[in-house]
Design a protein around this motif. Structure first.
Motif, PDB file in Angstrom:
ATOM      1  N   ARG A   1      12.519  37.622  21.400  1.00 50.78           N
ATOM      2  CA  ARG A   1      13.213  38.764  20.812  1.00 50.78           C
ATOM      3  C   ARG A   1      12.736  38.958  19.376  1.00 50.78           C
ATOM      4  O   ARG A   1      12.634  37.986  18.616  1.00 50.78           O
ATOM      5  CB  ARG A   1      14.731  38.570  20.841  1.00 50.78           C
ATOM      6  CG  ARG A   1      15.323  38.631  22.238  1.00 50.78           C
ATOM      7  CD  ARG A   1      16.828  38.387  22.235  1.00 50.78           C
ATOM      8  NE  ARG A   1      17.392  38.560  23.568  1.00 50.78           N
ATOM      9  CZ  ARG A   1      17.839  39.712  24.051  1.00 50.78           C
ATOM     10  NH1 ARG A   1      17.820  40.798  23.282  1.00 50.78           N
ATOM     11  NH2 ARG A   1      18.332  39.805  25.267  1.00 50.78           N
ATOM     12  N   LEU A   2      12.459  40.211  19.028  1.00 49.35           N
ATOM     13  CA  LEU A   2      12.090  40.576  17.663  1.00 49.35           C
ATOM     14  C   LEU A   2      13.123  41.562  17.154  1.00 49.35           C
ATOM     15  O   LEU A   2      13.456  42.527  17.850  1.00 49.35           O
ATOM     16  CB  LEU A   2      10.697  41.209  17.634  1.00 49.35           C
ATOM     17  CG  LEU A   2       9.560  40.373  18.232  1.00 49.35           C
ATOM     18  CD1 LEU A   2       8.298  41.215  18.340  1.00 49.35           C
ATOM     19  CD2 LEU A   2       9.308  39.132  17.399  1.00 49.35           C
ATOM     20  N   HIS A   3      13.639  41.339  15.960  1.00 48.64           N
ATOM     21  CA  HIS A   3      14.737  42.149  15.441  1.00 48.64           C
ATOM     22  C   HIS A   3      14.312  42.989  14.249  1.00 48.64           C
ATOM     23  O   HIS A   3      13.341  42.658  13.544  1.00 48.64           O
ATOM     24  CB  HIS A   3      15.919  41.249  15.070  1.00 48.64           C
ATOM     25  CG  HIS A   3      16.386  40.388  16.200  1.00 48.64           C
ATOM     26  ND1 HIS A   3      16.579  39.023  16.078  1.00 48.64           N
ATOM     27  CD2 HIS A   3      16.689  40.708  17.488  1.00 48.64           C
ATOM     28  CE1 HIS A   3      16.980  38.536  17.231  1.00 48.64           C
ATOM     29  NE2 HIS A   3      17.053  39.534  18.103  1.00 48.64           N
TER      30      HIS A   3
ATOM     31  N   VAL B   1       8.129  45.571   5.554  1.00 42.61           N
ATOM     32  CA  VAL B   1       7.310  46.168   6.613  1.00 42.61           C
ATOM     33  C   VAL B   1       6.293  45.158   7.137  1.00 42.61           C
ATOM     34  O   VAL B   1       6.195  44.910   8.344  1.00 42.61           O
ATOM     35  CB  VAL B   1       6.603  47.436   6.111  1.00 42.61           C
ATOM     36  CG1 VAL B   1       5.696  48.011   7.205  1.00 42.61           C
ATOM     37  CG2 VAL B   1       7.632  48.478   5.672  1.00 42.61           C
ATOM     38  N   SER B   2       5.531  44.563   6.236  1.00 44.31           N
ATOM     39  CA  SER B   2       4.458  43.665   6.657  1.00 44.31           C
ATOM     40  C   SER B   2       4.992  42.382   7.301  1.00 44.31           C
ATOM     41  O   SER B   2       4.302  41.750   8.106  1.00 44.31           O
ATOM     42  CB  SER B   2       3.569  43.311   5.465  1.00 44.31           C
ATOM     43  OG  SER B   2       4.312  42.688   4.436  1.00 44.31           O
ATOM     44  N   ARG B   3       6.235  42.004   6.984  1.00 40.40           N
ATOM     45  CA  ARG B   3       6.790  40.783   7.551  1.00 40.40           C
ATOM     46  C   ARG B   3       6.964  40.881   9.063  1.00 40.40           C
ATOM     47  O   ARG B   3       6.988  39.858   9.753  1.00 40.40           O
ATOM     48  CB  ARG B   3       8.145  40.464   6.896  1.00 40.40           C
ATOM     49  CG  ARG B   3       8.577  39.006   7.069  1.00 40.40           C
ATOM     50  CD  ARG B   3       9.943  38.751   6.456  1.00 40.40           C
ATOM     51  NE  ARG B   3      10.232  37.352   6.244  1.00 40.40           N
ATOM     52  CZ  ARG B   3      10.579  36.481   7.178  1.00 40.40           C
ATOM     53  NH1 ARG B   3      10.683  36.888   8.433  1.00 40.40           N
ATOM     54  NH2 ARG B   3      10.821  35.224   6.888  1.00 40.40           N
ATOM     55  N   HIS B   4       7.069  42.095   9.604  1.00 36.21           N
ATOM     56  CA  HIS B   4       7.171  42.238  11.058  1.00 36.21           C
ATOM     57  C   HIS B   4       5.930  41.673  11.743  1.00 36.21           C
ATOM     58  O   HIS B   4       6.023  41.062  12.813  1.00 36.21           O
ATOM     59  CB  HIS B   4       7.363  43.705  11.440  1.00 36.21           C
ATOM     60  CG  HIS B   4       8.732  44.239  11.123  1.00 36.21           C
ATOM     61  ND1 HIS B   4       9.862  43.852  11.824  1.00 36.21           N
ATOM     62  CD2 HIS B   4       9.161  45.118  10.178  1.00 36.21           C
ATOM     63  CE1 HIS B   4      10.930  44.478  11.328  1.00 36.21           C
ATOM     64  NE2 HIS B   4      10.526  45.238  10.333  1.00 36.21           N
ATOM     65  N   VAL B   5       4.764  41.889  11.125  1.00 39.62           N
ATOM     66  CA  VAL B   5       3.525  41.340  11.693  1.00 39.62           C
ATOM     67  C   VAL B   5       3.575  39.824  11.676  1.00 39.62           C
ATOM     68  O   VAL B   5       3.202  39.159  12.660  1.00 39.62           O
ATOM     69  CB  VAL B   5       2.309  41.853  10.895  1.00 39.62           C
ATOM     70  CG1 VAL B   5       1.018  41.219  11.417  1.00 39.62           C
ATOM     71  CG2 VAL B   5       2.223  43.367  10.958  1.00 39.62           C
ATOM     72  N   VAL B   6       4.035  39.245  10.576  1.00 36.29           N
ATOM     73  CA  VAL B   6       4.135  37.795  10.460  1.00 36.29           C
ATOM     74  C   VAL B   6       5.136  37.248  11.475  1.00 36.29           C
ATOM     75  O   VAL B   6       4.917  36.189  12.070  1.00 36.29           O
ATOM     76  CB  VAL B   6       4.532  37.408   9.023  1.00 36.29           C
ATOM     77  CG1 VAL B   6       4.709  35.905   8.905  1.00 36.29           C
ATOM     78  CG2 VAL B   6       3.475  37.892   8.035  1.00 36.29           C
ATOM     79  N   THR B   7       6.231  37.975  11.689  1.00 33.90           N
ATOM     80  CA  THR B   7       7.235  37.530  12.664  1.00 33.90           C
ATOM     81  C   THR B   7       6.670  37.529  14.076  1.00 33.90           C
ATOM     82  O   THR B   7       6.947  36.610  14.864  1.00 33.90           O
ATOM     83  CB  THR B   7       8.482  38.431  12.599  1.00 33.90           C
ATOM     84  OG1 THR B   7       9.052  38.360  11.289  1.00 33.90           O
ATOM     85  CG2 THR B   7       9.526  37.988  13.614  1.00 33.90           C
TER      86      THR B   7
ATOM     87  N   MET C   1      14.518  45.902  23.090  1.00 31.41           N
ATOM     88  CA  MET C   1      13.816  47.167  22.893  1.00 31.41           C
ATOM     89  C   MET C   1      13.043  47.210  21.586  1.00 31.41           C
ATOM     90  O   MET C   1      11.909  47.682  21.543  1.00 31.41           O
ATOM     91  CB  MET C   1      14.821  48.327  22.953  1.00 31.41           C
ATOM     92  CG  MET C   1      14.170  49.706  22.837  1.00 31.41           C
ATOM     93  SD  MET C   1      12.864  49.970  24.090  1.00 31.41           S
ATOM     94  CE  MET C   1      13.869  49.964  25.591  1.00 31.41           C
ATOM     95  N   PHE C   2      13.647  46.736  20.495  1.00 31.03           N
ATOM     96  CA  PHE C   2      12.934  46.768  19.220  1.00 31.03           C
ATOM     97  C   PHE C   2      11.665  45.921  19.301  1.00 31.03           C
ATOM     98  O   PHE C   2      10.622  46.300  18.760  1.00 31.03           O
ATOM     99  CB  PHE C   2      13.815  46.263  18.076  1.00 31.03           C
ATOM    100  CG  PHE C   2      13.138  46.333  16.740  1.00 31.03           C
ATOM    101  CD1 PHE C   2      13.135  47.510  16.011  1.00 31.03           C
ATOM    102  CD2 PHE C   2      12.476  45.223  16.225  1.00 31.03           C
ATOM    103  CE1 PHE C   2      12.478  47.593  14.797  1.00 31.03           C
ATOM    104  CE2 PHE C   2      11.826  45.294  15.010  1.00 31.03           C
ATOM    105  CZ  PHE C   2      11.831  46.477  14.287  1.00 31.03           C
ATOM    106  N   GLY C   3      11.754  44.782  19.977  1.00 29.50           N
ATOM    107  CA  GLY C   3      10.574  43.947  20.134  1.00 29.50           C
ATOM    108  C   GLY C   3       9.479  44.650  20.913  1.00 29.50           C
ATOM    109  O   GLY C   3       8.300  44.577  20.557  1.00 29.50           O
TER     110      GLY C   3
END
Length: 243
Positions: free
Chosen positions: A72-74, A44-50, A140-142
């Motif tokens: 793009r964020l996946h 979960v927290s890695r999305h912030v880092v990405t 869309m996910f991004g």
């Protein structure tokens, strides 16, 4: 909105906020370590880092004169930033270097603001950066990820109490500082297994005379130094009476 209301908003933004108790600073540090430790939390927290990682690539591309095509964020926490320009040269090297260092650099900048008591400035600066990044998202996910992050930061900065804002800000900074290190460790683990032949480190190896392992070590040293220095700033602030 009246002039007095605008003045109140400006004073709240420009002025220094009371620092939280030491327990908040230490507690948010522990919480951030938990967020980047167990795999389920890290997913979960890695999305912030990405988001920070790809934002670093994007900013570096723009600063070096490249044309930013999109981000793009996946859902698997990976990301991709595409820019146009010369396929080699300093611009490409700087753009490739920026990704893994970006979360740690942002965390370090956040630590500087927090030790100066600029909690609201930090939160609103995050909103500006996220809004600018949203324009360049191409999937869309991004879009959902960045909009959700903007919504959370805005809600905290506008509606939450001063103590809640401080706790959120300190947790965010600790998360970026600690979360910047783990992806580098994961990068080398995946490289050893041959699963990421087009990683940032390997692309930099093709662009420079230096091997991919050098760039992994470079990323690791940079992120660890940022974590230690950022942590030292917050710890020094506590001992000098900011908290």
């Amino acid at each position: 909105m009246s002039v007095s209301s605008l003045a109140d908003v400006w004073n709240g933004l420009a002025g220094a906020q009371p620092a939280p108790p030491r327990l908040v600073v230490v507690g948010t540090a522990v919480l951030a370590l938990v967020a980047v430790g167990p795999y389920r939390c890290w997913r979960v927290s890695r999305h912030v880092v990405t988001i920070a990682h790809e934002g670093g690539h994007a900013l570096a591309a723009l600063l070096t004169g490249r044309r930013l095509a999109g981000i793009r964020l996946h859902s698997d926490t990976s990301g991709l930033t595409v820019s146009a320009g010369r396929p080699t040269g300093p611009g490409m090297v700087v753009t490739g270097m920026a990704g893994y260092l970006a979360p740690s650099v942002l965390g370090l900048l956040g630590a500087v603001l927090l030790t100066a008591g600029r909690i609201t400035v930090m939160l609103w600066a995050a909103l500006v950066v996220l809004a600018a990044m949203l324009v360049m998202i191409r999937n869309m996910f991004g879009v959902v990820s960045v909009v959700a992050t903007i919504g959370i930061v805005f809600a905290v900065s506008w509606f939450a109490s001063a103590q809640t804002q401080a706790a959120f800000a300190y947790f965010s900074v600790w998360l970026l500082l600690a979360g910047g290190v783990r992806p580098v460790v994961e990068l080398q683990r995946l490289r050893r297994r041959g699963r990421v032949p087009y990683s940032d480190a390997d692309q930099l190896a093709r662009l420079t005379p230096l091997p991919g392992l050098f760039w992994v070590v470079f990323f690791w040293v940079g992120t660890v130094v940022a974590l230690l220095f950022g942590g030292w700033l917050l710890a020094r602030a506590m001992t000098r009476g900011w908290l």
